[in-house]
Design an enzyme around this catalytic site. Structure first.
Site, mmCIF file in Angstrom:
data_model
loop_
_atom_site.group_PDB
_atom_site.id
_atom_site.type_symbol
_atom_site.label_atom_id
_atom_site.label_comp_id
_atom_site.label_asym_id
_atom_site.label_seq_id
_atom_site.Cartn_x
_atom_site.Cartn_y
_atom_site.Cartn_z
ATOM 1 N N ASP A 49 0.838 -1.204 0.000
ATOM 2 C CA ASP A 49 0.000 0.000 0.000
ATOM 3 C C ASP A 49 0.875 1.257 0.000
ATOM 4 O O ASP A 49 0.375 2.375 -0.127
ATOM 5 C CB ASP A 49 -1.002 -0.004 1.166
ATOM 6 C CG ASP A 49 -0.331 -0.009 2.524
ATOM 7 O OD1 ASP A 49 0.911 -0.148 2.589
ATOM 8 O OD2 ASP A 49 -1.047 0.137 3.539
ATOM 9 N N SER A 50 2.207 1.060 0.067
ATOM 10 C CA SER A 50 3.135 2.171 -0.148
ATOM 11 C C SER A 50 2.928 2.761 -1.547
ATOM 12 O O SER A 50 3.402 3.872 -1.822
ATOM 13 C CB SER A 50 4.583 1.701 0.024
ATOM 14 O OG SER A 50 4.809 0.512 -0.709
ATOM 15 N N ASP A 88 -1.087 -6.219 -0.267
ATOM 16 C CA ASP A 88 -1.223 -5.555 1.024
ATOM 17 C C ASP A 88 -2.654 -5.035 1.159
ATOM 18 O O ASP A 88 -3.066 -4.162 0.372
ATOM 19 C CB ASP A 88 -0.283 -4.341 0.953
ATOM 20 C CG ASP A 88 0.335 -3.987 2.270
ATOM 21 O OD1 ASP A 88 0.073 -4.675 3.259
ATOM 22 O OD2 ASP A 88 1.113 -3.011 2.277
ATOM 23 N N LYS A 118 -1.307 -9.458 2.800
ATOM 24 C CA LYS A 118 -0.616 -8.991 4.010
ATOM 25 C C LYS A 118 -1.554 -8.041 4.740
ATOM 26 O O LYS A 118 -2.310 -7.297 4.102
ATOM 27 C CB LYS A 118 0.689 -8.265 3.644
ATOM 28 C CG LYS A 118 1.423 -7.698 4.873
ATOM 29 C CD LYS A 118 2.822 -7.219 4.537
ATOM 30 C CE LYS A 118 2.905 -5.812 4.042
ATOM 31 N NZ LYS A 118 2.384 -4.771 4.956
ATOM 32 N N GLU A 120 -1.740 -5.498 8.558
ATOM 33 C CA GLU A 120 -0.975 -4.936 9.675
ATOM 34 C C GLU A 120 -1.661 -5.220 11.007
ATOM 35 O O GLU A 120 -2.877 -5.131 11.114
ATOM 36 C CB GLU A 120 -0.825 -3.417 9.498
ATOM 37 C CG GLU A 120 0.002 -3.039 8.293
ATOM 38 C CD GLU A 120 0.270 -1.533 8.188
ATOM 39 O OE1 GLU A 120 0.014 -0.780 9.151
ATOM 40 O OE2 GLU A 120 0.760 -1.115 7.117
ATOM 41 N N GLU A 187 8.759 -4.376 11.056
ATOM 42 C CA GLU A 187 9.158 -3.058 10.529
ATOM 43 C C GLU A 187 9.700 -2.164 11.638
ATOM 44 O O GLU A 187 9.112 -2.057 12.722
ATOM 45 C CB GLU A 187 7.964 -2.367 9.843
ATOM 46 C CG GLU A 187 8.363 -0.992 9.295
ATOM 47 C CD GLU A 187 7.504 -0.449 8.166
ATOM 48 O OE1 GLU A 187 6.523 -1.094 7.774
ATOM 49 O OE2 GLU A 187 7.848 0.655 7.676
HETATM 50 O O1 KIV Z 1 3.480 -1.122 1.714
HETATM 51 C C1 KIV Z 1 4.628 -1.541 1.771
HETATM 52 O O2 KIV Z 1 5.418 -1.295 0.864
HETATM 53 C C2 KIV Z 1 5.004 -2.333 2.945
HETATM 54 C C3 KIV Z 1 6.396 -2.685 3.229
HETATM 55 C C4 KIV Z 1 6.607 -3.729 4.231
HETATM 56 C C5 KIV Z 1 7.515 -2.394 2.395
HETATM 57 O O3 KIV Z 1 4.149 -2.702 3.680
#
Ligand code: KIV
Length: 275
Positions: A49-50, A88, A118, A120, A187
């Protein structure tokens, strides 16, 4: 009739079996050309999500939508054959409960063809991780610095510098492991804590700013390539090249050619040449 795919991707079980073995190489990609370049060189491609910050110019990861994440993941899956592609889940698409997380994950798997998602959060996401894994969704967890919690935490801070901070993070690591995650991103963590967690749990730890004590590393690809609007990268990132400079010079040469009318016509067709 059965369809036999030519695509042999790294599976989550093979990745999980790499615990304590060869370091796991992970990078982000949001587009087909970058995914194509990474595919034979990395184990995992994360559609992070970056993308909100790196591609869309936002200040945080929060604004990106699930629809946009799926569009990025579709491009990455199309352009790769070997790497495990992980999507993500963006802020707002899964936190309300396990059913929400399942609906978002099912879209990612069905519409983009990713191999895992993924999300969080540690202890607070354990029920959701268990719900997903019990229903066929492989989950990569993410603990420590959580960019989606930036508004409550108030900044990008490293954790685990003092021993007093260790217990909750170790609990998070145990909780996501017991819930069935196949790997966990650590992280922004001090090395002794990352080393302790890596020893403690039976799934691979993937560090970002969390030291070589982890089982692997993930970085934002544009950070190591030196491609960004601000030109700045987190302190732990090694920059391997300077694409801002390389692209700037190429575009300046192009602009000079156009201004000097140095641009040829296509002869007959748009025949392609290898560059
Ligand atoms: O969104 C992202 O790029 C991440 C990282 C762990 C690089 O969650």
């Amino acid at each position: 009739m059965s369809a036999v795919s030519q695509i042999q991707r790294l599976t989550v079980s093979k990745l999980r079996a790499r615990k304590g073995g060869d370091p796991i190489v992970c990078l982000t990609a949001y587009t087909a050309p970058i995914a194509h370049l990474l595919d034979s060189l990395v184990d995992v491609i994360l559609v992070g999500d970056s993308a909100a910050m790196v591609v869309h110019g936002h200040e945080t990861t929060l604004p990106i939508s699930l629809d946009l994440m799926i569009a990025h993941a579709q491009a990455v899956v199309r352009a790769s054959k070997k790497a495990l592609v992980v999507l993500d889940l963006p802020f707002g698409s899964y936190e309300a409960g396990p059913e929400f997380a399942f609906a978002a994950s099912a879209r990612a798997i069905k519409e983009a063809g990713v191999g895992a998602i993924k999300l969080e959060g540690g202890c607070r996401m354990a029920d959701t991780i268990a719900f997903l894994t019990a229903r066929g969704v492989p989950v990569m967890a993410h603990i420590g610095l959580l960019p989606q919690a930036i508004q409550t935490v108030g900044g990008y801070k490293t954790s685990g510098r003092t021993r007093e901070e260790w217990a909750p993070l170790m609990d998070d690591a145990k909780a996501v492991t017991d819930a069935g995650a196949f790997a966990v991103v650590l992280e922004g963590m001090a090395e002794p804590l990352a080393a302790e967690i890596t020893k403690l749990i039976r799934i691979p730890t993937i560090g970002i700013g969390a030291s070589p004590a982890c089982d692997g590393q993930i970085l934002v690809t544009e950070d190591l390539l030196g491609l960004s609007v601000s030109g700045r990268v987190p302190s732990f990132v090694k920059r391997y090249t300077d694409l801002n400079k390389i692209i700037g010079e190429a575009v300046a040469s192009y602009a000079a050619d156009v201004r000097a009318r140095r641009f040829p016509a296509a002869e007959h067709t748009y025949a392609l040449k290898q560059t």
